[in-house]
Scaffold this motif. Structure first.
Motif: not given
Ligand SMILES: NC(=O)c1ccc[n+]([C@@H]2O[C@H](COP(=O)([O-])OP(=O)(O)OC[C@H]3O[C@@H](n4cnc5c(N)ncnc54)[C@H](OP(=O)(O)O)[C@@H]3O)[C@@H](O)[C@H]2O)c1
Length: 280
Positions: A24, A143, A193, A196, A236
Protein backbone atom coordinates in the motif's frame (compact mmCIF):
# COMPACT_ATOMS: atom_id res chain seq x y z
CA UNK A 1 -1.57 -13.76 -13.74
CA UNK A 2 1.73 -15.43 -12.85
CA UNK A 3 2.94 -14.87 -9.28
CA UNK A 4 6.50 -15.39 -8.00
CA UNK A 5 6.90 -18.83 -6.43
CA UNK A 6 5.32 -19.38 -3.04
CA UNK A 7 3.12 -16.27 -3.00
CA UNK A 8 -0.60 -16.83 -2.44
CA UNK A 9 -3.60 -15.61 -4.39
CA UNK A 10 -7.37 -15.64 -4.02
CA UNK A 11 -9.93 -15.84 -6.81
CA UNK A 12 -12.31 -12.91 -7.26
CA UNK A 13 -15.94 -13.27 -8.37
CA UNK A 14 -14.73 -12.20 -11.83
CA UNK A 15 -12.77 -15.46 -12.02
CA UNK A 16 -9.45 -13.58 -11.96
CA UNK A 17 -6.80 -14.08 -9.28
CA UNK A 18 -5.65 -11.40 -6.86
CA UNK A 19 -2.25 -11.67 -5.13
CA UNK A 20 -3.11 -11.93 -1.46
CA UNK A 21 -0.23 -9.74 -0.33
CA UNK A 22 0.73 -6.41 -1.85
CA UNK A 23 2.12 -2.98 -1.03
CA UNK A 24 0.00 0.00 0.00
CA UNK A 25 1.24 3.52 -0.76
CA UNK A 26 -0.98 5.73 1.41
CA UNK A 27 1.00 8.75 2.64
CA UNK A 28 3.95 8.04 0.36
CA UNK A 29 4.85 11.32 -1.37
CA UNK A 30 4.93 11.37 -5.13
CA UNK A 31 8.71 12.12 -5.12
CA UNK A 32 9.47 9.07 -2.97
CA UNK A 33 6.83 6.75 -4.33
CA UNK A 34 8.59 5.87 -7.60
CA UNK A 35 11.60 4.54 -5.67
CA UNK A 36 9.33 2.75 -3.16
CA UNK A 37 7.31 0.94 -5.83
CA UNK A 38 10.45 0.08 -7.81
CA UNK A 39 11.99 -1.44 -4.68
CA UNK A 40 8.80 -3.39 -4.01
CA UNK A 41 8.62 -4.78 -7.54
CA UNK A 42 12.30 -5.68 -7.36
CA UNK A 43 11.88 -7.74 -4.17
CA UNK A 44 8.86 -9.56 -5.56
CA UNK A 45 5.66 -7.58 -4.89
CA UNK A 46 3.16 -7.80 -7.74
CA UNK A 47 0.20 -5.99 -6.20
CA UNK A 48 0.09 -2.23 -5.58
CA UNK A 49 -2.75 -0.41 -3.81
CA UNK A 50 -3.03 3.33 -4.51
CA UNK A 51 -5.83 5.89 -4.79
CA UNK A 52 -6.49 9.14 -6.57
CA UNK A 53 -6.43 10.99 -3.23
CA UNK A 54 -2.93 9.67 -2.41
CA UNK A 55 -1.65 11.93 -5.23
CA UNK A 56 1.00 9.40 -6.21
CA UNK A 57 -0.59 7.53 -9.12
CA UNK A 58 1.89 9.14 -11.54
CA UNK A 59 4.82 7.88 -9.48
CA UNK A 60 3.31 4.39 -9.33
CA UNK A 61 2.99 4.55 -13.12
CA UNK A 62 6.60 5.66 -13.60
CA UNK A 63 7.83 2.82 -11.40
CA UNK A 64 5.77 0.25 -13.30
CA UNK A 65 7.08 1.54 -16.62
CA UNK A 66 10.71 1.46 -15.41
CA UNK A 67 10.43 -1.92 -13.70
CA UNK A 68 10.16 -4.02 -16.83
CA UNK A 69 7.56 -6.22 -15.11
CA UNK A 70 4.96 -7.37 -17.63
CA UNK A 71 1.55 -5.76 -17.21
CA UNK A 72 -0.22 -9.10 -16.95
CA UNK A 73 2.00 -10.05 -14.01
CA UNK A 74 0.85 -7.01 -12.02
CA UNK A 75 -2.28 -6.25 -10.02
CA UNK A 76 -2.93 -2.52 -9.68
CA UNK A 77 -5.76 -1.02 -7.63
CA UNK A 78 -6.85 2.60 -7.51
CA UNK A 79 -9.85 4.30 -5.93
CA UNK A 80 -12.45 6.88 -6.82
CA UNK A 81 -12.44 9.89 -4.51
CA UNK A 82 -15.65 11.15 -2.89
CA UNK A 83 -15.85 14.41 -4.85
CA UNK A 84 -15.64 12.44 -8.12
CA UNK A 85 -18.60 10.24 -7.26
CA UNK A 86 -21.57 10.53 -9.64
CA UNK A 87 -22.86 9.14 -12.90
CA UNK A 88 -20.96 11.53 -15.21
CA UNK A 89 -17.87 12.24 -13.10
CA UNK A 90 -16.88 8.64 -12.34
CA UNK A 91 -15.75 7.76 -15.91
CA UNK A 92 -13.69 10.97 -16.11
CA UNK A 93 -12.03 10.18 -12.78
CA UNK A 94 -10.99 6.72 -13.94
CA UNK A 95 -9.72 8.15 -17.24
CA UNK A 96 -7.54 10.60 -15.27
CA UNK A 97 -6.23 7.86 -12.98
CA UNK A 98 -5.40 5.63 -15.96
CA UNK A 99 -3.54 8.47 -17.64
CA UNK A 100 -1.51 9.18 -14.51
CA UNK A 101 -0.78 5.48 -14.05
CA UNK A 102 0.11 5.11 -17.74
CA UNK A 103 -2.17 2.07 -17.95
CA UNK A 104 -5.00 0.96 -20.25
CA UNK A 105 -6.88 -0.66 -17.39
CA UNK A 106 -6.71 -1.16 -13.63
CA UNK A 107 -7.12 -4.58 -12.12
CA UNK A 108 -9.42 -3.21 -9.45
CA UNK A 109 -11.31 0.08 -9.12
CA UNK A 110 -12.90 0.90 -5.77
CA UNK A 111 -15.35 3.52 -4.50
CA UNK A 112 -13.10 4.85 -1.75
CA UNK A 113 -15.80 5.75 0.82
CA UNK A 114 -19.58 5.55 0.73
CA UNK A 115 -19.75 9.22 1.79
CA UNK A 116 -23.37 8.77 2.87
CA UNK A 117 -24.05 12.48 3.29
CA UNK A 118 -23.41 12.96 -0.43
CA UNK A 119 -25.74 10.02 -1.09
CA UNK A 120 -24.55 9.33 -4.64
CA UNK A 121 -22.82 6.00 -4.12
CA UNK A 122 -25.68 4.03 -5.69
CA UNK A 123 -25.58 5.88 -9.03
CA UNK A 124 -21.78 5.82 -8.78
CA UNK A 125 -21.91 2.04 -8.50
CA UNK A 126 -23.94 1.84 -11.72
CA UNK A 127 -21.25 3.94 -13.44
CA UNK A 128 -18.60 1.57 -12.06
CA UNK A 129 -20.51 -1.33 -13.63
CA UNK A 130 -20.24 0.41 -17.03
CA UNK A 131 -16.48 0.85 -16.60
CA UNK A 132 -16.19 -2.85 -15.82
CA UNK A 133 -18.24 -3.62 -18.94
CA UNK A 134 -15.82 -1.53 -21.01
CA UNK A 135 -12.84 -3.47 -19.63
CA UNK A 136 -11.30 -0.34 -18.10
CA UNK A 137 -11.44 -1.99 -14.68
CA UNK A 138 -11.01 -5.77 -14.63
CA UNK A 139 -12.83 -5.87 -11.29
CA UNK A 140 -14.86 -3.32 -9.35
CA UNK A 141 -15.51 -3.00 -5.67
CA UNK A 142 -15.96 -0.69 -2.74
CA UNK A 143 -14.14 0.43 0.36
CA UNK A 144 -15.36 1.33 3.83
CA UNK A 145 -18.86 0.07 3.06
CA UNK A 146 -21.02 -1.12 5.95
CA UNK A 147 -23.66 -3.81 5.34
CA UNK A 148 -26.44 -1.24 4.82
CA UNK A 149 -24.39 0.53 2.14
CA UNK A 150 -23.69 -2.81 0.45
CA UNK A 151 -27.37 -3.72 0.56
CA UNK A 152 -28.31 -0.60 -1.40
CA UNK A 153 -25.86 -1.22 -4.24
CA UNK A 154 -26.70 -4.94 -4.35
CA UNK A 155 -30.34 -4.04 -4.79
CA UNK A 156 -29.80 -1.37 -7.47
CA UNK A 157 -26.94 -2.97 -9.37
CA UNK A 158 -26.42 -6.09 -11.39
CA UNK A 159 -22.83 -6.83 -10.32
CA UNK A 160 -21.78 -7.98 -6.86
CA UNK A 161 -18.69 -6.03 -5.74
CA UNK A 162 -15.56 -8.18 -5.99
CA UNK A 163 -14.03 -6.52 -2.94
CA UNK A 164 -14.81 -4.46 0.13
CA UNK A 165 -11.64 -2.86 1.52
CA UNK A 166 -12.06 -2.02 5.20
CA UNK A 167 -9.99 -1.16 8.25
CA UNK A 168 -8.94 -4.50 9.73
CA UNK A 169 -6.22 -5.53 12.20
CA UNK A 170 -5.99 -7.73 15.31
CA UNK A 171 -7.65 -5.19 17.61
CA UNK A 172 -10.41 -4.46 15.03
CA UNK A 173 -11.42 -7.59 13.18
CA UNK A 174 -14.65 -6.52 11.42
CA UNK A 175 -16.52 -9.76 12.14
CA UNK A 176 -19.93 -8.20 11.40
CA UNK A 177 -19.01 -6.74 8.00
CA UNK A 178 -17.15 -9.91 7.01
CA UNK A 179 -20.00 -12.11 8.17
CA UNK A 180 -22.27 -10.17 5.84
CA UNK A 181 -20.10 -9.92 2.74
CA UNK A 182 -18.01 -13.08 2.62
CA UNK A 183 -21.01 -15.45 2.11
CA UNK A 184 -21.91 -13.25 -0.90
CA UNK A 185 -18.49 -13.92 -2.43
CA UNK A 186 -17.19 -10.41 -1.68
CA UNK A 187 -13.51 -10.69 -0.78
CA UNK A 188 -12.34 -8.68 2.23
CA UNK A 189 -9.27 -6.47 1.91
CA UNK A 190 -7.65 -5.16 5.09
CA UNK A 191 -6.46 -1.59 5.24
CA UNK A 192 -4.27 -0.59 8.15
CA UNK A 193 -3.37 -4.27 8.56
CA UNK A 194 -0.69 -3.40 11.12
CA UNK A 195 -2.97 -0.94 12.90
CA UNK A 196 -1.27 1.92 10.99
CA UNK A 197 1.31 2.00 13.79
CA UNK A 198 -1.35 3.73 15.94
CA UNK A 199 -1.00 1.19 18.73
CA UNK A 200 1.84 -1.09 19.75
CA UNK A 201 1.16 -4.56 18.38
CA UNK A 202 3.41 -5.86 21.17
CA UNK A 203 0.76 -4.73 23.69
CA UNK A 204 -1.61 -7.40 22.39
CA UNK A 205 -1.34 -10.13 24.98
CA UNK A 206 0.27 -13.28 23.67
CA UNK A 207 1.40 -11.91 20.30
CA UNK A 208 5.05 -11.59 21.29
CA UNK A 209 5.05 -15.22 22.46
CA UNK A 210 3.56 -16.46 19.17
CA UNK A 211 6.25 -14.48 17.29
CA UNK A 212 8.99 -16.04 19.41
CA UNK A 213 7.58 -19.54 18.89
CA UNK A 214 7.79 -19.12 15.13
CA UNK A 215 11.04 -17.13 15.06
CA UNK A 216 9.24 -14.30 13.24
CA UNK A 217 8.54 -10.62 13.93
CA UNK A 218 5.21 -9.53 15.38
CA UNK A 219 4.40 -7.82 12.06
CA UNK A 220 5.03 -11.07 10.17
CA UNK A 221 2.70 -12.92 12.55
CA UNK A 222 -0.05 -10.35 12.00
CA UNK A 223 0.35 -10.50 8.21
CA UNK A 224 0.31 -14.30 8.25
CA UNK A 225 -2.86 -14.18 10.38
CA UNK A 226 -4.53 -11.99 7.72
CA UNK A 227 -3.54 -14.46 4.99
CA UNK A 228 -4.87 -17.44 6.92
CA UNK A 229 -8.10 -15.52 7.62
CA UNK A 230 -8.58 -15.37 3.84
CA UNK A 231 -8.11 -11.61 3.70
CA UNK A 232 -6.11 -9.59 1.14
CA UNK A 233 -3.48 -7.40 2.74
CA UNK A 234 -1.06 -4.67 1.56
CA UNK A 235 1.05 -3.25 4.40
CA UNK A 236 2.64 0.09 3.65
CA UNK A 237 6.33 0.62 4.15
CA UNK A 238 8.86 2.88 2.49
CA UNK A 239 11.75 0.76 3.77
CA UNK A 240 13.10 -1.95 1.46
CA UNK A 241 14.20 -4.06 4.43
CA UNK A 242 10.65 -4.07 5.78
CA UNK A 243 9.26 -4.85 2.32
CA UNK A 244 11.31 -8.05 2.39
CA UNK A 245 10.27 -8.77 5.98
CA UNK A 246 6.57 -8.26 5.21
CA UNK A 247 6.80 -10.50 2.16
CA UNK A 248 8.56 -13.28 4.07
CA UNK A 249 5.36 -14.83 5.41
CA UNK A 250 4.87 -17.74 3.04
CA UNK A 251 7.29 -20.15 4.73
CA UNK A 252 5.46 -20.86 7.99
CA UNK A 253 1.95 -21.51 9.24
CA UNK A 254 0.07 -20.42 12.35
CA UNK A 255 -1.58 -23.23 14.29
CA UNK A 256 -5.30 -23.25 15.06
CA UNK A 257 -4.37 -22.30 18.65
CA UNK A 258 -2.38 -19.30 17.35
CA UNK A 259 -5.32 -18.28 15.15
CA UNK A 260 -7.76 -18.59 18.07
CA UNK A 261 -5.44 -16.56 20.33
CA UNK A 262 -5.27 -13.72 17.78
CA UNK A 263 -9.03 -13.88 17.21
CA UNK A 264 -9.42 -13.27 20.95
CA UNK A 265 -7.42 -10.01 20.63
CA UNK A 266 -10.36 -8.28 18.92
CA UNK A 267 -11.14 -5.21 21.00
CA UNK A 268 -13.40 -3.32 18.57
CA UNK A 269 -10.61 -0.73 18.46
CA UNK A 270 -11.08 1.37 15.33
CA UNK A 271 -8.05 3.58 14.63
CA UNK A 272 -9.40 5.31 11.51
CA UNK A 273 -12.55 7.14 10.45
CA UNK A 274 -15.98 5.52 10.79
CA UNK A 275 -17.52 5.00 7.32
CA UNK A 276 -20.54 7.14 8.23
CA UNK A 277 -18.18 10.05 8.94
CA UNK A 278 -15.99 9.84 5.82
CA UNK A 279 -17.85 12.55 3.93
CA UNK A 280 -14.95 14.80 2.96
N1 LIG B 1 -9.45 2.37 1.73
C1 LIG B 1 -9.06 3.19 2.69
O1 LIG B 1 -9.83 4.04 3.17
C2 LIG B 1 -7.67 3.06 3.20
C3 LIG B 1 -7.29 3.75 4.37
C4 LIG B 1 -5.97 3.59 4.82
C5 LIG B 1 -5.08 2.77 4.12
N2 LIG B 1 -5.49 2.14 2.98
C6 LIG B 1 -4.56 1.26 2.21
O2 LIG B 1 -4.02 0.28 3.09
C7 LIG B 1 -2.59 0.34 3.05
C8 LIG B 1 -1.99 -0.10 4.36
O3 LIG B 1 -2.52 0.65 5.45
P1 LIG B 1 -1.74 1.83 6.18
O4 LIG B 1 -0.63 2.31 5.32
O5 LIG B 1 -2.70 2.86 6.59
O6 LIG B 1 -1.21 1.17 7.53
P2 LIG B 1 -0.33 -0.14 7.89
O7 LIG B 1 0.14 -0.81 6.66
O8 LIG B 1 -1.11 -0.90 8.90
O9 LIG B 1 0.87 0.50 8.69
C9 LIG B 1 1.86 1.26 8.07
C10 LIG B 1 2.87 1.67 9.17
O10 LIG B 1 3.56 0.50 9.64
C11 LIG B 1 4.95 0.67 9.46
N3 LIG B 1 5.48 -0.68 9.11
C12 LIG B 1 5.29 -1.37 7.96
N4 LIG B 1 5.92 -2.57 8.00
C13 LIG B 1 6.51 -2.64 9.22
C14 LIG B 1 7.32 -3.63 9.87
N5 LIG B 1 7.62 -4.77 9.27
N6 LIG B 1 7.77 -3.36 11.13
C15 LIG B 1 7.46 -2.20 11.76
N7 LIG B 1 6.70 -1.25 11.20
C16 LIG B 1 6.24 -1.45 9.94
C17 LIG B 1 5.12 1.72 8.41
O11 LIG B 1 6.28 2.48 8.60
P3 LIG B 1 7.46 2.65 7.47
O12 LIG B 1 6.83 3.10 6.19
O13 LIG B 1 8.35 3.67 8.06
O14 LIG B 1 8.10 1.30 7.37
C18 LIG B 1 3.90 2.60 8.65
O15 LIG B 1 4.17 3.53 9.70
C19 LIG B 1 -2.35 1.82 2.70
O16 LIG B 1 -1.03 2.09 2.32
C20 LIG B 1 -3.38 2.02 1.62
O17 LIG B 1 -2.95 1.43 0.41
C21 LIG B 1 -6.76 2.29 2.51
Amino acid sequence: MKLPAQQLSLTLNTGDPIPQLGLGVFKVDDDECERVVLDALEVGYRHIDTAMIYRNEAAVGRAIARSGVARDELFVTTKLWNSDQGKDTTPDALATSLELLGLDYVDLYLIHWPAPLRDVYVETWLAMEDLYGQGLAKAIGVSNFEPDHLERILEAGSIVPAINQVELHPAFQQRKVRGFQEPLGIVTEAWGPLGQGKYELSELEGLEQIAQNHGKSIQQIVLRWHLQEGVVVFPKTVQKKRMVENLSVFDFELSSDDMAAIKAMDADKRVGTHPEDGNW
